[in-house]
Write a protein that holds these residues in place. Sequence first.
Motif, PDB file in Angstrom:
ATOM      1  N   LYS A 271      -3.208  13.414  -0.815  1.00 24.13           N
ATOM      2  CA  LYS A 271      -2.870  11.997  -0.843  1.00 24.13           C
ATOM      3  C   LYS A 271      -4.117  11.139  -0.686  1.00 24.13           C
ATOM      4  CE  LYS A 271       1.736  12.663   1.041  1.00 24.13           C
ATOM      5  NZ  LYS A 271       1.718  14.087   1.312  1.00 24.13           N
ATOM      6  N   THR A 272      -4.230  10.127  -1.543  1.00 28.37           N
ATOM      7  CA  THR A 272      -5.282   9.115  -1.417  1.00 28.37           C
ATOM      8  C   THR A 272      -4.598   7.757  -1.462  1.00 28.37           C
ATOM      9  OG1 THR A 272      -5.655   9.158  -3.802  1.00 28.37           O
ATOM     10  CG2 THR A 272      -7.110  10.513  -2.460  1.00 28.37           C
ATOM     11  N   ARG A 273      -5.169   6.786  -0.776  1.00 28.96           N
ATOM     12  CA  ARG A 273      -4.548   5.467  -0.665  1.00 28.96           C
ATOM     13  C   ARG A 273      -4.655   4.699  -1.982  1.00 28.96           C
ATOM     14  NH1 ARG A 273      -0.922   5.155   2.907  1.00 28.96           N
ATOM     15  NH2 ARG A 273      -1.262   2.958   3.336  1.00 28.96           N
ATOM     16  N   ARG A 274      -3.645   3.891  -2.264  1.00 28.48           N
ATOM     17  CA  ARG A 274      -3.622   3.051  -3.453  1.00 28.48           C
ATOM     18  C   ARG A 274      -2.795   1.805  -3.156  1.00 28.48           C
ATOM     19  NH1 ARG A 274       0.816   4.265  -7.908  1.00 28.48           N
ATOM     20  NH2 ARG A 274       0.282   2.102  -8.178  1.00 28.48           N
ATOM     21  N   THR A 275      -2.858   0.830  -4.068  1.00 27.76           N
ATOM     22  CA  THR A 275      -2.054  -0.372  -3.902  1.00 27.76           C
ATOM     23  C   THR A 275      -1.053  -0.476  -5.053  1.00 27.76           C
ATOM     24  OG1 THR A 275      -3.654  -1.724  -5.102  1.00 27.76           O
ATOM     25  CG2 THR A 275      -3.864  -1.649  -2.703  1.00 27.76           C
TER      26      THR A 275
ATOM     27  N   ALA B   2       0.834  -1.200   0.000  1.00 26.45           N
ATOM     28  CA  ALA B   2       0.000   0.000   0.000  1.00 26.45           C
ATOM     29  C   ALA B   2       0.867   1.248   0.000  1.00 26.45           C
ATOM     30  CB  ALA B   2      -0.913   0.003   1.218  1.00 26.45           C
ATOM     31  N   GLY B   3       0.293   2.315  -0.516  1.00 21.72           N
ATOM     32  CA  GLY B   3       0.990   3.592  -0.547  1.00 21.72           C
ATOM     33  C   GLY B   3      -0.007   4.703  -0.815  1.00 21.72           C
TER      34      GLY B   3
END
Length: 78
Positions: free
Chosen positions: A24-28, A14-15
Amino acid sequence: MSKQCQVLGKRASAGSRVSHSHRKTRRTFSPNLQSKRYWVPSLQRHVTLTVSAKGVKTIDRIGIEAAIARIGRNQATN
């Protein structure tokens, strides 16, 4: 197809996706998984593995027999 390399055990991490304004939004981050078919001389048959690009290089370096032994060892501990 599972999202994990059978040789190295790499899986998604994850990042953050960062926009121009720095929101910033979460992503994989998915690993580069390929389905590869290898001939195993000791078994006298083909084996299909889900491996990452680095896993393919590892199999080229140590050999398919050693890689299958490593997979068996990893599954025994899990």
